[in-house]
Scaffold this motif. Structure first.
Motif, PDB file in Angstrom:
ATOM      1  N   MET A  37       0.857  -1.195   0.000  1.00 22.01           N
ATOM      2  CA  MET A  37       0.000   0.000   0.000  1.00 22.01           C
ATOM      3  C   MET A  37       0.894   1.246   0.000  1.00 22.01           C
ATOM      4  O   MET A  37       2.067   1.155   0.368  1.00 22.01           O
ATOM      5  CB  MET A  37      -0.866   0.018   1.264  1.00 22.01           C
ATOM      6  N   PRO A  38       0.325   2.398  -0.347  1.00 27.84           N
ATOM      7  CA  PRO A  38       1.144   3.624  -0.318  1.00 27.84           C
ATOM      8  C   PRO A  38       1.812   3.840   1.041  1.00 27.84           C
ATOM      9  O   PRO A  38       2.936   4.336   1.118  1.00 27.84           O
ATOM     10  CB  PRO A  38       0.131   4.726  -0.635  1.00 27.84           C
ATOM     11  N   CYS A  39       1.146   3.432   2.139  1.00 27.29           N
ATOM     12  CA  CYS A  39       1.748   3.658   3.458  1.00 27.29           C
ATOM     13  C   CYS A  39       3.006   2.810   3.677  1.00 27.29           C
ATOM     14  O   CYS A  39       3.754   3.036   4.625  1.00 27.29           O
ATOM     15  CB  CYS A  39       0.730   3.397   4.569  1.00 27.29           C
ATOM     16  N   HIS A  40       3.240   1.787   2.842  1.00 24.71           N
ATOM     17  CA  HIS A  40       4.438   0.948   2.989  1.00 24.71           C
ATOM     18  C   HIS A  40       5.558   1.418   2.071  1.00 24.71           C
ATOM     19  O   HIS A  40       6.630   0.826   2.048  1.00 24.71           O
ATOM     20  CB  HIS A  40       4.130  -0.510   2.587  1.00 24.71           C
ATOM     21  N   SER A  41       5.281   2.434   1.269  1.00 22.66           N
ATOM     22  CA  SER A  41       6.232   2.735   0.190  1.00 22.66           C
ATOM     23  C   SER A  41       6.910   4.076   0.405  1.00 22.66           C
ATOM     24  O   SER A  41       6.488   4.893   1.224  1.00 22.66           O
ATOM     25  CB  SER A  41       5.495   2.731  -1.145  1.00 22.66           C
ATOM     26  N   ASN A  42       7.967   4.300  -0.361  1.00 23.39           N
ATOM     27  CA  ASN A  42       8.640   5.600  -0.352  1.00 23.39           C
ATOM     28  C   ASN A  42       7.958   6.515  -1.386  1.00 23.39           C
ATOM     29  O   ASN A  42       6.981   6.102  -2.028  1.00 23.39           O
ATOM     30  CB  ASN A  42      10.139   5.421  -0.639  1.00 23.39           C
ATOM     31  N   HIS A  43       8.534   7.733  -1.567  1.00 24.05           N
ATOM     32  CA  HIS A  43       7.866   8.694  -2.453  1.00 24.05           C
ATOM     33  C   HIS A  43       7.914   8.270  -3.913  1.00 24.05           C
ATOM     34  O   HIS A  43       7.259   8.865  -4.753  1.00 24.05           O
ATOM     35  CB  HIS A  43       8.482  10.082  -2.262  1.00 24.05           C
ATOM     36  N   CYS A  44       8.722   7.244  -4.233  1.00 18.36           N
ATOM     37  CA  CYS A  44       8.775   6.771  -5.625  1.00 18.36           C
ATOM     38  C   CYS A  44       7.810   5.628  -5.859  1.00 18.36           C
ATOM     39  O   CYS A  44       7.832   5.001  -6.927  1.00 18.36           O
ATOM     40  CB  CYS A  44      10.186   6.321  -5.980  1.00 18.36           C
ATOM     41  N   GLY A  45       6.999   5.323  -4.877  1.00 16.15           N
ATOM     42  CA  GLY A  45       6.008   4.264  -5.050  1.00 16.15           C
ATOM     43  C   GLY A  45       6.602   2.860  -4.969  1.00 16.15           C
ATOM     44  O   GLY A  45       6.025   1.903  -5.470  1.00 16.15           O
ATOM     45  N   GLU A  46       7.767   2.749  -4.315  1.00 18.32           N
ATOM     46  CA  GLU A  46       8.378   1.418  -4.149  1.00 18.32           C
ATOM     47  C   GLU A  46       8.310   1.034  -2.679  1.00 18.32           C
ATOM     48  O   GLU A  46       8.511   1.883  -1.802  1.00 18.32           O
ATOM     49  CB  GLU A  46       9.865   1.457  -4.534  1.00 18.32           C
ATOM     50  N   LEU A  47       8.097  -0.250  -2.436  1.00 17.46           N
ATOM     51  CA  LEU A  47       8.070  -0.736  -1.056  1.00 17.46           C
ATOM     52  C   LEU A  47       9.379  -0.371  -0.366  1.00 17.46           C
ATOM     53  O   LEU A  47      10.462  -0.614  -0.918  1.00 17.46           O
ATOM     54  CB  LEU A  47       7.910  -2.270  -1.075  1.00 17.46           C
ATOM     55  N   SER A  48       9.305   0.212   0.835  1.00 17.15           N
ATOM     56  CA  SER A  48      10.559   0.565   1.514  1.00 17.15           C
ATOM     57  C   SER A  48      11.207  -0.717   2.020  1.00 17.15           C
ATOM     58  O   SER A  48      10.528  -1.633   2.487  1.00 17.15           O
ATOM     59  CB  SER A  48      10.304   1.555   2.655  1.00 17.15           C
ATOM     60  N   ALA A  75      18.983 -13.268  16.335  1.00 19.77           N
ATOM     61  CA  ALA A  75      20.409 -13.139  16.669  1.00 19.77           C
ATOM     62  C   ALA A  75      21.161 -12.514  15.493  1.00 19.77           C
ATOM     63  O   ALA A  75      22.029 -11.671  15.685  1.00 19.77           O
ATOM     64  CB  ALA A  75      21.005 -14.494  17.006  1.00 19.77           C
ATOM     65  N   SER A  76      20.829 -12.950  14.275  1.00 21.06           N
ATOM     66  CA  SER A  76      21.514 -12.382  13.113  1.00 21.06           C
ATOM     67  C   SER A  76      20.722 -12.641  11.838  1.00 21.06           C
ATOM     68  O   SER A  76      19.860 -13.523  11.805  1.00 21.06           O
ATOM     69  CB  SER A  76      22.922 -12.970  12.958  1.00 21.06           C
ATOM     70  N   VAL A  77      21.013 -11.841  10.824  1.00 23.68           N
ATOM     71  CA  VAL A  77      20.447 -12.077   9.489  1.00 23.68           C
ATOM     72  C   VAL A  77      21.630 -12.013   8.524  1.00 23.68           C
ATOM     73  O   VAL A  77      22.389 -11.044   8.531  1.00 23.68           O
ATOM     74  CB  VAL A  77      19.389 -11.011   9.109  1.00 23.68           C
ATOM     75  N   ASP A  78      21.824 -13.086   7.740  1.00 25.52           N
ATOM     76  CA  ASP A  78      22.972 -13.133   6.815  1.00 25.52           C
ATOM     77  C   ASP A  78      22.824 -12.091   5.707  1.00 25.52           C
ATOM     78  O   ASP A  78      21.750 -11.512   5.528  1.00 25.52           O
ATOM     79  CB  ASP A  78      23.072 -14.518   6.160  1.00 25.52           C
ATOM     80  N   ASP A  79      23.890 -11.941   4.940  1.00 22.36           N
ATOM     81  CA  ASP A  79      23.896 -10.968   3.834  1.00 22.36           C
ATOM     82  C   ASP A  79      22.642 -11.117   2.962  1.00 22.36           C
ATOM     83  O   ASP A  79      22.238 -12.241   2.664  1.00 22.36           O
ATOM     84  CB  ASP A  79      25.094 -11.220   2.915  1.00 22.36           C
ATOM     85  N   ILE A  80      22.076  -9.989   2.579  1.00 19.80           N
ATOM     86  CA  ILE A  80      20.900 -10.025   1.700  1.00 19.80           C
ATOM     87  C   ILE A  80      21.227  -9.246   0.429  1.00 19.80           C
ATOM     88  O   ILE A  80      21.815  -8.151   0.492  1.00 19.80           O
ATOM     89  CB  ILE A  80      19.655  -9.378   2.353  1.00 19.80           C
ATOM     90  N   ASN A  81      20.808  -9.800  -0.691  1.00 20.11           N
ATOM     91  CA  ASN A  81      21.010  -9.145  -1.979  1.00 20.11           C
ATOM     92  C   ASN A  81      19.623  -8.908  -2.575  1.00 20.11           C
ATOM     93  O   ASN A  81      18.924  -9.875  -2.871  1.00 20.11           O
ATOM     94  CB  ASN A  81      21.833 -10.117  -2.837  1.00 20.11           C
ATOM     95  N   PHE A  82      19.202  -7.648  -2.699  1.00 17.17           N
ATOM     96  CA  PHE A  82      17.857  -7.376  -3.224  1.00 17.17           C
ATOM     97  C   PHE A  82      17.925  -7.331  -4.745  1.00 17.17           C
ATOM     98  O   PHE A  82      18.606  -6.481  -5.315  1.00 17.17           O
ATOM     99  CB  PHE A  82      17.329  -6.047  -2.679  1.00 17.17           C
ATOM    100  N   GLU A  83      17.226  -8.254  -5.388  1.00 17.33           N
ATOM    101  CA  GLU A  83      17.323  -8.345  -6.851  1.00 17.33           C
ATOM    102  C   GLU A  83      16.381  -7.371  -7.551  1.00 17.33           C
ATOM    103  O   GLU A  83      16.636  -6.954  -8.660  1.00 17.33           O
ATOM    104  CB  GLU A  83      17.022  -9.780  -7.309  1.00 17.33           C
ATOM    105  N   HIS A  84      15.265  -7.024  -6.915  1.00 21.04           N
ATOM    106  CA  HIS A  84      14.275  -6.149  -7.559  1.00 21.04           C
ATOM    107  C   HIS A  84      13.602  -5.267  -6.525  1.00 21.04           C
ATOM    108  O   HIS A  84      13.499  -5.641  -5.368  1.00 21.04           O
ATOM    109  CB  HIS A  84      13.174  -6.983  -8.238  1.00 21.04           C
ATOM    110  N   THR A  85      13.112  -4.140  -6.994  1.00 20.66           N
ATOM    111  CA  THR A  85      12.268  -3.319  -6.133  1.00 20.66           C
ATOM    112  C   THR A  85      10.816  -3.785  -6.335  1.00 20.66           C
ATOM    113  O   THR A  85      10.513  -4.476  -7.299  1.00 20.66           O
ATOM    114  CB  THR A  85      12.401  -1.825  -6.494  1.00 20.66           C
ATOM    115  N   ILE A  86       9.938  -3.377  -5.421  1.00 19.61           N
ATOM    116  CA  ILE A  86       8.543  -3.844  -5.488  1.00 19.61           C
ATOM    117  C   ILE A  86       7.632  -2.622  -5.486  1.00 19.61           C
ATOM    118  O   ILE A  86       7.742  -1.766  -4.606  1.00 19.61           O
ATOM    119  CB  ILE A  86       8.218  -4.725  -4.258  1.00 19.61           C
ATOM    120  N   GLY A  87       6.768  -2.544  -6.472  1.00 19.16           N
ATOM    121  CA  GLY A  87       5.918  -1.362  -6.601  1.00 19.16           C
ATOM    122  C   GLY A  87       4.625  -1.458  -5.788  1.00 19.16           C
ATOM    123  O   GLY A  87       4.188  -2.558  -5.423  1.00 19.16           O
ATOM    124  N   VAL A  88       4.006  -0.302  -5.528  1.00 21.23           N
ATOM    125  CA  VAL A  88       2.701  -0.260  -4.848  1.00 21.23           C
ATOM    126  C   VAL A  88       1.693  -1.061  -5.675  1.00 21.23           C
ATOM    127  O   VAL A  88       1.707  -1.007  -6.905  1.00 21.23           O
ATOM    128  CB  VAL A  88       2.241   1.212  -4.698  1.00 21.23           C
TER     129      VAL A  88
END
Ligand code: COA
Ligand code: ADP
Length: 572
Positions: A37-48, A75-88
């Protein structure tokens, strides 16, 4: 990076119909689906990314709690590689399940996909592994029940989880070593014209931990802290480029200590260095209450890119670091970038896509060792082996898939698993039972307790023919618990001190090794694996009969060697 990736056919419905017809679903599996939803996204309309991290953490935590039956903390979260952004308007699907439980900690695998409801397409966004710990009770540390892997995929994740845990627990040590060896070689910071002073990107922000930020045990949610950290990192990144930055990777998050409702969390971020197309932002989270001193909760390093209208990375302004700490972080960011690239190359490489031999790099030995053992573990969890022959109680199996041919030789000996491991680990002794393949074996370097480099020469076949030599990395592992075997993984590496010579043809081993299981108090099951290299493939597939007979006599000889030395010097 694109906003919508290539479509992948993901099996989101994780129900597996077993051979018995029984429908199986992993009992620890938890799924979450959210419409962005818009409340989950930044000003570019992508999920933060912060919102996504919160969803990932809570899904994974619920999976951990489902297994543990009690409250768990991140305790920990291993390295994350974000492959794509997600739109509203898109749907985020998250699946989490416990890969393995250790004593009080569990590894939880988290898969994030994005779904377009109108076109029925879905694609992978990222995959992560989190470690969750069952909260101590008054009686002390919780002893978790074991995870019982049922499917081949679960067995693979179970087996690899032990390797990933080893890396995680060594992480701080590895990074410190790598940073000190790499930064020593870097020298002075480079001066760029029009460089942006780093202090211009500095961010400091405070958050008050309120009940909605915490779980029912008043501990601040790990996901909430990660989201706050991502928020300040994004501001710092934005200050460098005056444009919208996109988060690409996050290095491992490690929660050093808990934080609670009523704590004030101070979040600090600054751009440590900027490269041509990416920048590294460092973030530090500290907590305090009243007049108490600050407690260090977490530090993370995130890389950002700035995408143009074609979603290609833009060239970034360079940074002028602050003196002392700034210069140190600038150099360390260069070293971390190299580590990320090396890890990406070593860990994520597909066996068929890389040169067979990887360069031996002492500063990266932990990853090379991880890669060596993981490749063997992956081969060992395959379940489509075909029994090709059985002779003198030595069984030969083969597996042909995607133009690769693998062998598996299986036998039992009346020697303890530990002694078998000890005897087979020292490749110099292999000529005592495998003279056809091991003429000489020289120990080149004992890199650490578990990793050794050898040069092996094999006899020449036929008159006038050259012998073959191999430079091998042997990585050994003792069992993590009673459900693990002893392992000896072998693969070829290149060493500048040992280039190919005129006298020998340089041979290569892609993936080979032993898995040694304690079968009962007196017998041990030994399995030898070998993935044939493309060069030898045509010769082998035409002579499986000759091969079976050769394997059978070699491993019968191995069995005699082990029995003869069963009471030899105790394993160190
Ligand atoms: N990554 C993964 N697992 C880790 C780890 C790390 N960096 N550090 C410790 N662990 C594991 C240990 O291997 C151990 O697992 P095991 O019992 O299965 O062998 C388990 O955590 C507990 O280790 P222990 O040595 O008993 O405790 P510790 O003093 O190292 O504390 C935490 C570990 C995670 C409990 C502690 O650091 C903590 O409380 N951190 C904050 C957690 C939190 O509150 N998170 C939410 C956000 S604030
Ligand atoms: P280090 O200084 O060794 O990198 P820290 O855990 O102290 O490790 O900090 C992690 C990162 O957080 C730093 O690399 C830096 O980018 C950022 N950071 C730390 N302190 C500050 C600060 N006072 N202001 C802004 N950013 C900071």
């Amino acid at each position: 990076m694109t906003s919508e990736g290539e479509e992948v056919h993901l099996v989101l419905d994780s129900l597996v119909i077993q051979e018995s017809g029984e429908v199986y679903r992993n009992p620890t599996e938890v799924k979450m689906s959210q419409i962005v939803m818009p409340c989950h996204s930044n000003h570019c309309g992508e999920l933060s990314a912060g919102q996504l991290l919160k969803w990932m953490d809570s899904t994974a935590c619920l999976s951990a709690e489902r297994h543990a039956g009690c409250v768990c903390i991140t305790a920990s979260v291993d390295d994350i590689n974000f492959e794509h952004t997600i739109g509203v308007g898109k749907v985020v699907n998250i699946i989490a399940k416990v890969n393995r439980a250790f004593t009080s900690s569990m590894e939880v695998g988290i898969l994030v996909t994005c779904e377009d409801l109108y076109t029925d397409r879905q694609w992978k966004v990222c995959h992560a592994c989190g470690t969750f710990v069952a909260r101590r009770t008054e009686a002390g540390k919780v002893q978790l029940k074991q995870v019982v892997p049922r499917t081949q995929m679960e067995q693979m994740e179970y087996s690899l989880a032990a390797e990933r845990r080893r890396m995680r627990l060594l992480h701080a040590e590895i990074i410190t070593d790598l940073l000190s060896s790499s930064t020593a070689q870097l020298g002075e910071c480079q001066e760029y014209q029009n460089a942006v002073p780093a202090e211009r990107t500095r961010v400091e922000s405070v958050e008050l931990v309120l009940p909605p930020h915490a779980n029912h045990q008043v501990n601040t949610f790990g996901g909430q802290i990660m989201a706050w950290m991502e928020n300040v990192a994004t501001i710092a990144a934005c200050r460098l480029c005056n444009a919208h930055p996109t988060l690409r990777t996050i290095d491992m998050f490690h929660f050093r200590g808990p934080s609670h409702i009523g704590d004030r969390l101070v979040l600090k971020a600054i751009v440590n260095n900027s490269f041509k197309h990416s920048m590294e932002v460092g973030v530090c989270a500290e907590a305090y209450k009243g007049g108490d001193p600050l407690r260090h909760i977490n530090s993370a390093f995130m890389t950002f890119e700035v995408l143009d209208s074609d979603r290609k990375p833009r060239t970034l302004p360079r940074i002028r670091p602050e003196p002392v700490d700034g210069k140190r972080r600038y150099q360390e960011a260069i070293a971390r970038k190299k580590i990320r690239l090396d890890r990406k190359y070593i860990i994520s490489c597909k066996q068929t896509e890389v040169p067979l031999s990887v360069p031996w790099d002492p500063s990266n030995k932990i990853y090379l060792s991880y890669n060596n053992v993981s490749a063997l573990k992956l081969m060992a969890t395959r379940n489509n082996w075909v029994l090709t022959s059985e002779k003198n109680k030595v069984r030969l199996y083969t597996l042909e898939e995607n133009q690769t041919l693998c062998f598996k030789v299986e036998m039992h000996v009346n020697v303890s698993a530990e002694q078998t491991f000890h005897l087979l680990s020292d490749l110099r002794r292999r000529k005592e039972w495998d003279r056809d393949h091991y003429e000489e074996c020289e120990l080149i370097n004992q890199a650490d307790e578990e990793d050794t480099l050898y040069r092996v020469t094999t006899p020449s076949v036929g008159k006038g023919a050259k012998g073959t030599d191999f430079i091998l990395l042997a990585s050994r592992r003792k069992p993590c618990d009673a459900r693990d075997p002893y392992l000896i993984a072998l693969r070829s590496v290149t060493l500048p001190t040992h280039p190919p010579t005129h006298d020998y043809t340089r041979g290569e081993v892609l993936c080979a090794g032993f898995s040694i299981w304690d079968d009962s108090s007196s017998t041990t099951k030994i399995t030898y694996y070998n993935q044939a290299t493309p060069g030898v493939l045509p010769h082998i597939s035409t002579d499986i009969v000759g091969l079976s007979s050769s394997f059978s006599s070699t491993f019968s000889s191995c069995s005699r060697f082990l029995e003869a030395n069963k009471d030899g010097p105790a394993a160190p």
